[in-house]
Design an enzyme around this catalytic site. Structure first.
Site, PDB file in Angstrom:
ATOM      1  N   HIS A 138      66.472  52.162  81.433  1.00  0.00           N
ATOM      2  CA  HIS A 138      67.390  51.737  82.491  1.00  0.00           C
ATOM      3  C   HIS A 138      68.145  50.475  82.106  1.00  0.00           C
ATOM      4  CE1 HIS A 138      65.883  54.809  85.242  1.00  0.00           C
ATOM      5  NE2 HIS A 138      64.736  54.620  84.594  1.00  0.00           N
TER       6      HIS A 138
ATOM      7  N   LYS B 168      50.766  22.671  71.440  1.00  0.00           N
ATOM      8  CA  LYS B 168      49.605  22.232  72.232  1.00  0.00           C
ATOM      9  C   LYS B 168      49.385  20.728  72.058  1.00  0.00           C
ATOM     10  CE  LYS B 168      47.185  26.647  72.540  1.00  0.00           C
ATOM     11  NZ  LYS B 168      46.061  27.496  72.242  1.00  0.00           N
TER      12      LYS B 168
ATOM     13  N   GLU C 259      52.502  36.467  65.141  1.00  0.00           N
ATOM     14  CA  GLU C 259      51.509  35.478  64.720  1.00  0.00           C
ATOM     15  C   GLU C 259      50.969  35.721  63.317  1.00  0.00           C
ATOM     16  OE1 GLU C 259      48.662  33.969  67.682  1.00  0.00           O
ATOM     17  OE2 GLU C 259      49.646  35.274  69.115  1.00  0.00           O
TER      18      GLU C 259
HETATM   19  O1  PA5 Z   1      46.769  33.639  69.317  1.00  0.00           O
HETATM   20  C1  PA5 Z   1      46.719  32.479  69.686  1.00  0.00           C
HETATM   21  O2  PA5 Z   1      46.248  31.561  68.995  1.00  0.00           O
HETATM   22  C2  PA5 Z   1      47.267  32.111  71.039  1.00  0.00           C
HETATM   23  O3  PA5 Z   1      47.963  33.180  71.608  1.00  0.00           O
HETATM   24  C3  PA5 Z   1      46.107  31.657  71.942  1.00  0.00           C
HETATM   25  O4  PA5 Z   1      45.280  32.727  72.281  1.00  0.00           O
HETATM   26  C4  PA5 Z   1      46.706  31.005  73.197  1.00  0.00           C
HETATM   27  O5  PA5 Z   1      47.432  29.862  72.827  1.00  0.00           O
HETATM   28  C5  PA5 Z   1      45.634  30.606  74.198  1.00  0.00           C
HETATM   29  O6  PA5 Z   1      44.603  29.899  73.582  1.00  0.00           O
HETATM   30  P1  PA5 Z   1      43.101  30.281  73.964  1.00  0.00           P
HETATM   31  O7  PA5 Z   1      42.974  31.719  73.583  1.00  0.00           O
HETATM   32  O8  PA5 Z   1      42.246  29.391  73.151  1.00  0.00           O
HETATM   33  O9  PA5 Z   1      43.012  30.047  75.426  1.00  0.00           O
END
Ligand code: PA5
Length: 360
Positions: free
Chosen positions: A256, A350, A240
């Site tokens: 394994h 999303k 990310e």
């Molecule tokens: O890092 C991110 O933006 C994602 O992994 C979010 O955490 C994930 O999409 C879930 O969203 P939220 O944390 O708002 O529930």
């Protein structure tokens, strides 16, 4: 390598590559954790079952990793604690369960679906969010709500997302033991000196690792029951923040299967960089496996490093490892010339899913 390290020591370069201030947010993690612990100590105790049969943390991505850490912290508890990253909850969830629904935005459809399902099955629920639909539903339904400060990327709100709940569950006696959490801000604050932008690269393990990882694919090996949440977090932070592929696995399982894949042609393996995350609490046989595996695989790949957490408690040590990975991933983003903050493809998915219609 030397040029990359020099870039990471150049304040103008860091400023230019970080338009949204991800480093600043990261530098604030020790204070965030301190505030989160205080928040947990102040929240009025909600009405929740004091002896649930098990606790399920339901959430996705940045909101789920706190569940993995809470699981570590509950290590000595006899009750099963698990993390569900799905629309549906495990079939055994019912009136004896406590389900902690964690969504930073409050709008993640899988978590909202788990919230509804937990209600239908008669489970006790606790919601953790900065707002969104989850907060609205919790208020409407009278479900206890831990409201956390908003305005951050979910992955930057790690302390807020799990520490208040952990303190709350300790205060309620759901998780026994208590204590030990107060070392977390201290561990992180001392690491900040070593890992932050002000520490020159030749003495800064996060900058050095970022330079070594440049042009390589990180493969992070943790261990079940200890560094597992850190290994996953490292992988997801490289994805990310640095916008690069990264993979993870855990000992002993990887001995394994995954190890056999390192018989691949040299040109494939040269692209990989192995990171071994270790902890003093690793099982003695796991420690032996780590030694043997590193000796076997390190000469075949593009590079390797090992890191060991520091601190009195397992949770403190694992959070320290997480902090190192967080810094390394942000520095790597700068070297790749990408803004660490936005996660456009997650937002796109999303939006497209929302366009297809309601999940709940
Ligand atoms: O890092 C991110 O933006 C994602 O992994 C979010 O955490 C994930 O999409 C879930 O969203 P939220 O944390 O708002 O529930």
């Amino acid at each position: 390598m030397r040029e990359l390290l020099a870039l990471l020591d150049d304040p103008a370069f860091l400023r230019e590559r970080d338009p949204d201030g991800m480093l600043e947010t990261l530098l604030g993690l020790p204070e965030q954790c301190r505030e989160a612990l205080e928040h947990g100590a102040r929240i009025p105790l909600p009405e929740l079952p004091l002896s649930p049969a098990h606790v399920v943390f339901a959430g996705l991505g940045g909101s789920a990793v706190g569940g993995d850490l809470a699981r570590l912290a509950a290590g000595k508890a006899r009750l099963p604690v698990l993390v569900s990253r799905d629309y549906t909850l495990p079939p055994f969830v019912g009136p004896e369960s406590l389900v902690v629904l964690v969504s930073y935005s409050g709008n993640t459809e899988e978590t909202l679906s788990a919230y509804a399902e937990a209600g239908e099955r008669g489970a006790a629920r606790l919601a953790v969010t900065s707002g969104g639909r989850l907060a609205e539903l919790a208020v409407e339904d009278g479900v206890p709500l831990v409201r956390v400060p908003g305005g951050l990327p979910p992955r930057s709100a790690l302390g807020y997302l799990f520490l208040p709940v952990l303190v709350l569950l300790q205060r309620l006696g759901v998780f026994p033991g208590g204590g030990g959490l107060e070392e977390i801000p201290e561990v992180l604050a001392s690491l900040r000196e070593e890992l932050g932008p002000g520490k020159e690269a030749k003495l800064n393990p996060a900058k050095e690792l970022a330079a070594r990882l440049y042009g390589k694919i990180p493969v992070v090996f943790g261990a079940s029951g200890t560094t597992e949440p850190a290994a996953l977090r490292w992988k997801t932070q490289f994805n990310e923040n640095a916008k690069c592929p990264a993979y993870w696995n855990v000992f002993p399982e990887l001995n394994h299967n995954e190890v056999v894949g390192f018989e691949a042609p040299e040109e494939l393996l040269r692209a990989l960089y192995l990171v071994f995350l270790r902890d003093e609490a690793d099982h003695p046989r796991v420690k032996a496996r780590q030694e043997l595996t590193e000796r076997l695989l390190a000469p075949r790949v593009g590079g390797s490093s090992r890191f060991q957490g520091r601190g009195r408690t397992l949770l403190g040590r694992v959070l320290g490892l997480i902090y190192l990975g967080d810094f390394a991933s942000v520095y790597l983003a700068f070297l790749y010339g990408v803004n660490p903050k936005p996660v456009a493809v997650i937002d796109y998915l999303k939006q497209e899913l929302a366009r297809l219609g309601e999940a709940v």
